[in-house]
Design an enzyme around this catalytic site. Sequence first.
Site, PDB file in Angstrom:
ATOM      1  N   ASN A   1       0.870  -1.173   0.000  1.00 27.58           N
ATOM      2  CA  ASN A   1       0.000   0.000   0.000  1.00 27.58           C
ATOM      3  C   ASN A   1       0.907   1.223   0.000  1.00 27.58           C
ATOM      4  OD1 ASN A   1      -1.784   2.060   0.464  1.00 27.58           O
ATOM      5  ND2 ASN A   1      -2.295   1.452   2.563  1.00 27.58           N
TER       6      ASN A   1
ATOM      7  N   LYS B   1       0.137   4.264  -0.389  1.00 30.40           N
ATOM      8  CA  LYS B   1      -0.492   5.487   0.121  1.00 30.40           C
ATOM      9  C   LYS B   1      -0.246   6.648  -0.855  1.00 30.40           C
ATOM     10  CE  LYS B   1      -0.139   3.489   4.623  1.00 30.40           C
ATOM     11  NZ  LYS B   1      -0.156   3.640   6.064  1.00 30.40           N
TER      12      LYS B   1
ATOM     13  N   HIS C   1      -9.558   1.331   4.302  1.00 34.64           N
ATOM     14  CA  HIS C   1      -8.323   1.516   5.069  1.00 34.64           C
ATOM     15  C   HIS C   1      -8.573   2.490   6.222  1.00 34.64           C
ATOM     16  CE1 HIS C   1      -4.281   2.813   6.119  1.00 34.64           C
ATOM     17  NE2 HIS C   1      -3.902   1.651   5.646  1.00 34.64           N
TER      18      HIS C   1
ATOM     19  N   GLU D   1      -7.005   4.936   7.315  1.00 33.20           N
ATOM     20  CA  GLU D   1      -6.797   6.352   6.997  1.00 33.20           C
ATOM     21  C   GLU D   1      -8.004   6.926   6.256  1.00 33.20           C
ATOM     22  OE1 GLU D   1      -2.997   5.775   5.137  1.00 33.20           O
ATOM     23  OE2 GLU D   1      -2.171   5.291   7.111  1.00 33.20           O
TER      24      GLU D   1
ATOM     25  N   GLU E   1      -5.665  -4.685  10.467  1.00 37.48           N
ATOM     26  CA  GLU E   1      -4.671  -3.649  10.695  1.00 37.48           C
ATOM     27  C   GLU E   1      -4.997  -2.893  11.977  1.00 37.48           C
ATOM     28  OE1 GLU E   1      -2.475  -2.544   6.834  1.00 37.48           O
ATOM     29  OE2 GLU E   1      -4.225  -1.259   6.960  1.00 37.48           O
TER      30      GLU E   1
ATOM     31  N   GLY F   1       2.200   2.645  10.695  1.00 35.54           N
ATOM     32  CA  GLY F   1       3.166   3.734  10.565  1.00 35.54           C
ATOM     33  C   GLY F   1       3.817   4.147  11.874  1.00 35.54           C
TER      34      GLY F   1
ATOM     35  N   SER G   1       3.132  -1.784  10.319  1.00 42.61           N
ATOM     36  CA  SER G   1       4.580  -1.820  10.549  1.00 42.61           C
ATOM     37  C   SER G   1       5.227  -3.164  10.233  1.00 42.61           C
ATOM     38  CB  SER G   1       4.906  -1.375  11.978  1.00 42.61           C
ATOM     39  OG  SER G   1       4.489  -0.032  12.190  1.00 42.61           O
TER      40      SER G   1
HETATM   41  P1  PGA Z   1       2.657   0.611   7.575  1.00 41.16           P
HETATM   42  O1  PGA Z   1       1.215   0.774   6.892  1.00 41.16           O
HETATM   43  O2  PGA Z   1       3.232  -0.688   7.053  1.00 41.16           O
HETATM   44  O3  PGA Z   1       3.431   1.807   7.130  1.00 41.16           O
HETATM   45  O4  PGA Z   1       2.440   0.562   9.049  1.00 41.16           O
HETATM   46  C1  PGA Z   1       0.366  -0.312   6.704  1.00 41.16           C
HETATM   47  C2  PGA Z   1      -0.939   0.140   6.112  1.00 41.16           C
HETATM   48  O5  PGA Z   1      -1.407   1.227   6.478  1.00 41.16           O
HETATM   49  O6  PGA Z   1      -1.540  -0.555   5.263  1.00 41.16           O
END
Ligand code: PGA
Length: 250
Positions: free
Chosen positions: A10, A12, A96, A98, A168, A174, A214
Site C-alpha cells: 500500500n 499510500k 483503510h 486512513e 490492521e 506507521g 509496521s
Molecule cells: P505501515 O502501513 O506498514 O506503514 O504501518 C500499513 C498500512 O497502512 O496498510
Amino acid sequence: MTRKKLIAANWKMYKTPEQTTAFFAEFLPMVAGHSRDEIVICPPFLDLHAAVEAARGSNVAVGAQNIHWAKEGAFTGEISPAMLTAIQVTHVIIGHSERRQYFNETDDTVNRKLEIALENGLTPIVCVGEVLEEREAGLTEDVLRRQCTRAFNGISARKAAKLAIAYEPVWAIGTGKTATPQMAADAHMVIRHEAEKAFGKEFAQGLRILYGGSVKPDNATALMSEGEIDGALVGGGSLDPASFTRIVKY
Ligand code: PGA
C-alpha cells in the site's frame, strides 16, 4: 487447508508515475519466478496505468487503494470500478483506517464498496482494526465483529469468493509498533469466525486474512510463520524495492 499468501504493498500517497516505473524496473527482476505468494502493488490512482504497463506479463498484480460504490455518476473526484478494470487493475483496498479516519468512510460505505468491487470481479482487500483506546478498553473483539458484520451485510458467499481481509490494528500503522504474531492470530480468529457466520465454514477456512501495521523485513518472517496470518498489507516497508522484496521472500 493451505491458503496462498497475499503480500500487498500500500503505497499510500507516495510516488509519481515515473517513480512507479523505476520501482518496477528494480523490483520485478528481484521477485521473478517467485510463485509461493501472490504479490500486489497498490499505488495512487494516477500511477496505476504506469504500474499496469510495467507489470504486464509478470508475477505481480496491480491494485487500487480505493473505489467508488456507484457504477458512474456525478461524483466529482471519484474513480469507478469500471475505470479500474478497463486498465487491468485486479485488486482494491477498501476501508483503510486512513480513509475511515480522514475521509469519513464508514462501515456502510465499506459494505457498498465491497459489493461493487465484487460485482466487477475485483479482489477486494477489506481493512478492519481497532484504535488504541478500543484495545485498551478491551473492545477489540467487539470492534472487529461490528466492522465485519457490517462489511459483509447482504453479500452472499458465492459473490464474496475473491474477498480478502486485512487486519490492521490502527495503533500499529506507521508507528513502528507491530502486533505480536499471537495478538494478530487472536484477532484473525475473531474475523474468521465472523466470516463463518456470514458465509459458512468452508468459505471461512479458505478466506485469506492479512496482517498490516509496521510489517518490515526484520519482522516479516515471524509474522508470516503464524498459521492464521495469510499475508501482509505493507505501507512504509513497501516503498523501497529491496525492502519489499525481503518482505515478499520472508
Ligand atoms: P505501515 O502501513 O506498514 O506503514 O504501518 C500499513 C498500512 O497502512 O496498510
